[in-house]
Design a protein around this motif. Structure first.
Motif, PDB file in Angstrom:
ATOM      1  N   GLY A  36       0.827  -1.144  -0.147  1.00 47.42           N
ATOM      2  CA  GLY A  36       0.038  -0.098   0.010  1.00 47.42           C
ATOM      3  C   GLY A  36       0.800   1.302  -0.067  1.00 47.42           C
ATOM      4  N   THR A  37       1.965   1.309  -0.406  1.00 46.54           N
ATOM      5  CA  THR A  37       3.028   2.381  -0.444  1.00 46.54           C
ATOM      6  C   THR A  37       3.888   2.260  -1.743  1.00 46.54           C
ATOM      7  OG1 THR A  37       4.734   1.480   0.832  1.00 46.54           O
ATOM      8  CG2 THR A  37       3.208   2.583   2.123  1.00 46.54           C
ATOM      9  N   THR A  39       7.750   3.610  -2.556  1.00 44.03           N
ATOM     10  CA  THR A  39       8.767   4.215  -2.069  1.00 44.03           C
ATOM     11  C   THR A  39       9.562   4.447  -3.203  1.00 44.03           C
ATOM     12  OG1 THR A  39       8.661   2.439  -0.492  1.00 44.03           O
ATOM     13  CG2 THR A  39      10.878   3.150  -0.535  1.00 44.03           C
ATOM     14  N   THR A  54       8.604   7.734   1.242  1.00 46.76           N
ATOM     15  CA  THR A  54       7.405   6.532   1.199  1.00 46.76           C
ATOM     16  C   THR A  54       6.168   7.464   1.125  1.00 46.76           C
ATOM     17  OG1 THR A  54       8.958   5.253   2.884  1.00 46.76           O
ATOM     18  CG2 THR A  54       6.542   4.898   2.900  1.00 46.76           C
ATOM     19  N   PRO A  56       2.297   6.684   0.893  1.00 46.10           N
ATOM     20  CA  PRO A  56       0.983   5.948   1.086  1.00 46.10           C
ATOM     21  C   PRO A  56       0.099   6.007  -0.119  1.00 46.10           C
ATOM     22  CG  PRO A  56       1.275   7.507   2.832  1.00 46.10           C
ATOM     23  CD  PRO A  56       2.422   7.931   1.770  1.00 46.10           C
ATOM     24  N   ARG A  59      -4.086   5.374   3.202  1.00 43.35           N
ATOM     25  CA  ARG A  59      -3.732   6.186   4.341  1.00 43.35           C
ATOM     26  C   ARG A  59      -2.459   6.579   4.728  1.00 43.35           C
ATOM     27  NH1 ARG A  59      -6.864   1.726   8.046  1.00 43.35           N
ATOM     28  NH2 ARG A  59      -8.559   1.790   6.649  1.00 43.35           N
ATOM     29  N   GLY A  60      -2.297   7.825   5.784  1.00 43.14           N
ATOM     30  CA  GLY A  60      -1.403   8.243   6.165  1.00 43.14           C
ATOM     31  C   GLY A  60      -0.893   9.382   5.187  1.00 43.14           C
ATOM     32  N   PRO A  62       3.017  11.228   3.227  1.00 43.43           N
ATOM     33  CA  PRO A  62       4.233  10.819   2.929  1.00 43.43           C
ATOM     34  C   PRO A  62       5.322  11.397   3.748  1.00 43.43           C
ATOM     35  CG  PRO A  62       3.095  12.386   1.579  1.00 43.43           C
ATOM     36  CD  PRO A  62       2.233  12.137   2.359  1.00 43.43           C
TER      37      PRO A  62
END
Length: 181
Positions: A36-37, A39, A54, A56, A59-60, A62
């Motif tokens: 789900g990310t 990189t 990173t 995402p 959710r979240g 970077p």
């Protein structure tokens, strides 16, 4: 004639001491998609500092991690930024981030401190299609086929200032546009 597979062919002498240059990392940036990310990684080709962004997918927010040796590590929030390119400008000792809406930010490669930006380098409303980071600057291409060239300025505060120029896309000629002859 010497055997070309002889490992001593790559060694040089520095006084009485033999040495050779060995690339410690392949030329970066590298990007991967997992868990789900997305990189992105960038670093010097002969070792040295490395940066990892990173991003995402769901959710979240970077983050940008800057690794300079085993002792220093800085994590920078990239919240609200859609990162298109991460690269290392070795001549200015900077990690450079370019976003889809044309912001450029530069971070000191040893400390992770913000050195420049985020600064808008494309016209408002234009979107970035791609970017490349070079030793002393960056080249940015917009979806509208405009080009922005960025140069990090030298001096005692190397890379703390930048100048850039925009090249507008060429005007379409009626004879070569769609439907023309």
């Amino acid at each position: 004639p010497r055997d070309l597979s002889d490992p001593t062919l790559t060694w040089d002498q520095l006084g009485n001491v033999p040495y050779r240059r060995v690339p410690l990392a392949s030329p970066l940036p590298v990007s991967t998609v997992a868990a789900g990310t997305v990189t992105l990684a960038a670093g010097a080709t002969d070792g040295g500092p490395v940066a990892v962004a990173t991003l995402p997918l769901f959710r979240g927010f970077p983050t940008l991690e800057i690794h300079a040796g085993s002792v220093r590590r800085r994590t920078v929030s990239l919240e609200g930024l859609d990162v298109v390119r991460l690269g290392h400008a070795a001549g200015a000792s900077l990690f450079v981030v370019v976003t889809s809406d044309g912001l450029l930010a530069a971070y000191d490669d040893a400390t992770g401190d913000v050195v420049l930006g985020p600064t808008a380098v494309v016209k408002e409303g234009e979107r970035v299609k791609g970017a490349d980071i070079f030793r002393e600057g960056a080249a940015i291409l917009t979806e509208e086929h405009g080009v922005v060239l960025v140069e990090f300025l030298g001096g005692a505060d190397r890379g703390r200032e930048a100048r850039y120029c925009r090249a507008a896309p060429p005007e379409e000629d009626a004879g070569t546009a769609e439907g023309g002859t």
